[in-house]
Design an enzyme around this catalytic site. Structure first.
Site, PDB file in Angstrom:
ATOM      1  N   SER A 143       3.657 -10.228  -9.815  1.00 44.54           N
ATOM      2  CA  SER A 143       5.381  -9.360  -9.522  1.00 44.54           C
ATOM      3  C   SER A 143       6.337 -10.322 -10.085  1.00 44.54           C
ATOM      4  CB  SER A 143       5.383  -9.438  -7.280  1.00 44.54           C
ATOM      5  OG  SER A 143       6.708  -9.090  -7.790  1.00 44.54           O
ATOM      6  N   TYR A 156       6.190 -12.012   1.080  1.00 43.97           N
ATOM      7  CA  TYR A 156       5.995 -11.434   0.155  1.00 43.97           C
ATOM      8  C   TYR A 156       5.444 -12.586  -1.908  1.00 43.97           C
ATOM      9  CZ  TYR A 156       5.251  -7.644  -4.100  1.00 43.97           C
ATOM     10  OH  TYR A 156       4.597  -6.881  -4.748  1.00 43.97           O
TER      11      TYR A 156
HETATM   12  N1  LIG Z   1       5.915  -0.962  -7.237  1.00 49.56           N
HETATM   13  C1  LIG Z   1       6.126  -2.203  -7.350  1.00 49.56           C
HETATM   14  O1  LIG Z   1       8.015  -2.562  -8.086  1.00 49.56           O
HETATM   15  C2  LIG Z   1       5.249  -3.705  -7.757  1.00 49.56           C
HETATM   16  C3  LIG Z   1       6.062  -4.041  -8.110  1.00 49.56           C
HETATM   17  C4  LIG Z   1       5.953  -5.567  -8.695  1.00 49.56           C
HETATM   18  C5  LIG Z   1       3.800  -6.051  -8.335  1.00 49.56           C
HETATM   19  N2  LIG Z   1       3.755  -5.088  -7.348  1.00 49.56           N
HETATM   20  C6  LIG Z   1       2.178  -4.796  -6.920  1.00 49.56           C
HETATM   21  O2  LIG Z   1       1.352  -3.670  -7.973  1.00 49.56           O
HETATM   22  C7  LIG Z   1      -0.001  -3.893  -6.797  1.00 49.56           C
HETATM   23  C8  LIG Z   1       0.401  -1.810  -6.813  1.00 49.56           C
HETATM   24  O3  LIG Z   1       1.044  -1.447  -5.963  1.00 49.56           O
HETATM   25  P1  LIG Z   1       2.068  -0.033  -5.764  1.00 49.56           P
HETATM   26  O4  LIG Z   1       3.197  -0.408  -6.617  1.00 49.56           O
HETATM   27  O5  LIG Z   1       0.825   0.484  -7.480  1.00 49.56           O
HETATM   28  O6  LIG Z   1       1.616   0.428  -4.723  1.00 49.56           O
HETATM   29  P2  LIG Z   1       0.666   1.363  -3.740  1.00 49.56           P
HETATM   30  O7  LIG Z   1       1.075   2.921  -4.558  1.00 49.56           O
HETATM   31  O8  LIG Z   1       1.357   0.664  -2.663  1.00 49.56           O
HETATM   32  O9  LIG Z   1      -0.650   1.140  -3.548  1.00 49.56           O
HETATM   33  C9  LIG Z   1      -1.086   0.020  -3.217  1.00 49.56           C
HETATM   34  C10 LIG Z   1      -2.284  -0.029  -3.513  1.00 49.56           C
HETATM   35  O10 LIG Z   1      -3.187  -1.021  -2.844  1.00 49.56           O
HETATM   36  C11 LIG Z   1      -3.819  -0.817  -1.896  1.00 49.56           C
HETATM   37  N3  LIG Z   1      -4.509  -1.852  -1.116  1.00 49.56           N
HETATM   38  C12 LIG Z   1      -3.061  -2.423  -0.190  1.00 49.56           C
HETATM   39  N4  LIG Z   1      -3.815  -3.120   0.658  1.00 49.56           N
HETATM   40  C13 LIG Z   1      -4.629  -3.181   0.661  1.00 49.56           C
HETATM   41  C14 LIG Z   1      -5.903  -3.017   1.387  1.00 49.56           C
HETATM   42  N5  LIG Z   1      -5.856  -4.128   1.892  1.00 49.56           N
HETATM   43  N6  LIG Z   1      -6.982  -3.256   1.167  1.00 49.56           N
HETATM   44  C15 LIG Z   1      -7.461  -3.010  -0.028  1.00 49.56           C
HETATM   45  N7  LIG Z   1      -6.631  -2.666  -1.119  1.00 49.56           N
HETATM   46  C16 LIG Z   1      -5.171  -2.568  -0.342  1.00 49.56           C
HETATM   47  C17 LIG Z   1      -3.702   0.671  -1.738  1.00 49.56           C
HETATM   48  O11 LIG Z   1      -4.923   0.821  -1.048  1.00 49.56           O
HETATM   49  P3  LIG Z   1      -4.880   1.517   0.428  1.00 49.56           P
HETATM   50  O12 LIG Z   1      -3.803   1.543   0.961  1.00 49.56           O
HETATM   51  O13 LIG Z   1      -5.708   3.007   0.166  1.00 49.56           O
HETATM   52  O14 LIG Z   1      -6.358   0.783   1.335  1.00 49.56           O
HETATM   53  C18 LIG Z   1      -3.097   1.298  -2.964  1.00 49.56           C
HETATM   54  O15 LIG Z   1      -3.840   1.317  -3.583  1.00 49.56           O
HETATM   55  C19 LIG Z   1       0.578  -4.440  -5.763  1.00 49.56           C
HETATM   56  O16 LIG Z   1       0.202  -5.729  -5.661  1.00 49.56           O
HETATM   57  C20 LIG Z   1       1.859  -4.591  -5.797  1.00 49.56           C
HETATM   58  O17 LIG Z   1       2.430  -6.334  -4.879  1.00 49.56           O
HETATM   59  C21 LIG Z   1       4.406  -2.742  -7.195  1.00 49.56           C
END
Ligand SMILES: NC(=O)c1ccc[n+]([C@@H]2O[C@H](COP(=O)([O-])OP(=O)(O)OC[C@H]3O[C@@H](n4cnc5c(N)ncnc54)[C@H](OP(=O)(O)O)[C@@H]3O)[C@@H](O)[C@H]2O)c1
Length: 253
Positions: A143, A156
């Site tokens: 991120s 985070y």
């Molecule tokens: N959204 C943003 O603005 C943003 C910005 C920068 C970076 N990111 C990064 O992008 C990545 C994906 O996030 P997203 O934005 O797509 O959010 P999201 O829709 O909440 O997806 C997060 C994913 O991670 C999985 N997950 C969370 N905790 C887990 C665990 N303990 N074990 C296995 N799977 C787990 C969730 O699946 P389950 O709950 O089914 O396990 C879900 O599939 C993350 O690393 C996040 O930090 C997001």
């Protein structure tokens, strides 16, 4: 284009929603056999059906990425089903505010367990096969928040900073061994983890847009660190130069 990738395998952690789900769909549509890992098995099974009904191949395994043994089992099950992985996308992660009084230590430990150790365990599972085959790509979704400690987000930001530096070392260590190491640093992406208030999420992009950018990095085997969208990356460069008190003032408005 798809034909060249028909026999390639990509495993995506955190594939049950958001960026991981969008990326799995995109990779499958371009010919990858995709392995899907997360905790919500029902979501993964729905995604398997969606991919298969579009003519693709997918296999799901449920695991908490912070549970090393369970994650390794999930990787083994996926590889047994669809073949050895060419591409690992360690994407699973979550965000939780860091409190000071009292310090929410359980949440902080969990943030490091999932966001950092989840990536480390996934790479541990992927490396032996990739090293033996002298081929592969390791992608971690970090991120822009990993570039600076933001108020209220200590755990985070620190977990993502640790991912960035860990991959930076791997990028150097794996040079000349056939394995490409890619760190992806998105700004705001519209997913379940993003606040609904648009004023808090400048230059937000869709999960599909993020997936398209990541898929292009995979397609072109681009190693190193990649920050996007460009305008948010530039804004963060400015923010990174601000004194703490100015940043605190802005973020409390
Ligand atoms: N959204 C943003 O603005 C943003 C910005 C920068 C970076 N990111 C990064 O992008 C990545 C994906 O996030 P997203 O934005 O797509 O959010 P999201 O829709 O909440 O997806 C997060 C994913 O991670 C999985 N997950 C969370 N905790 C887990 C665990 N303990 N074990 C296995 N799977 C787990 C969730 O699946 P389950 O709950 O089914 O396990 C879900 O599939 C993350 O690393 C996040 O930090 C997001």
């Amino acid at each position: 284009m798809a034909a060249t990738r028909t026999h390639r395998v990509a495993i995506v952690t955190g594939a049950s929603s958001g960026i991981g789900r969008a990326l799995a769909l995109r990779l499958a549509s371009t010919g990858y056999r995709v392995g899907l890992i997360a905790r919500r098995g029902d979501r993964l099974e729905e995604l398997v059906l969606e991919i298969e009904s579009a003519g693709g191949t997918a296999f799901a395994a449920v695991a908490d990425v912070g549970d090393r043994a369970a994650l390794h089992r999930a990787f083994r099950d996926v590889e047994d089903a669809i073949g050895p992985m060419d591409v690992l996308v360690a994407n699973a992660g979550f965000g939780m505010p860091t409190h000071l009084d009292p310090v929410n230590i359980d949440d902080i430990e969990n943030t490091f367990r999932v966001n950092l150790m989840g990536v480390v365990y996934a790479i541990e599972a992927a490396l032996p096969g990739m090293l033996a085959r002298r081929r592969g790509q390791i992608v971690a979704v970090s991120s822009l928040a990993g570039d600076r400690g933001l108020p209220g987000e200590a755990a985070y930001c620190a977990s993502k900073a640790a991912v960035n530096v860990y991959l930076q070392s791997l990028h150097a260590d794996l040079r000349g061994r056939g394995i490409c190491v890619t760190t992806v640093c998105p700004g705001f992406v519209q997913t379940e983890m993003t606040p609904l208030d648009a004023t808090l999420t400048p230059f937000i992009i869709s999960a599909d847009d993020a997936a398209r950018r990541i898929a292009r990095l995979i397609d072109r085997r681009r190693g190193g660190v990649h920050r996007f969208p460009r305008r948010m990356a530039l804004l963060m460069e400015i923010v990174n130069r601000l004194p703490d008190f100015v940043l605190r003032l802005i973020m409390s408005c």
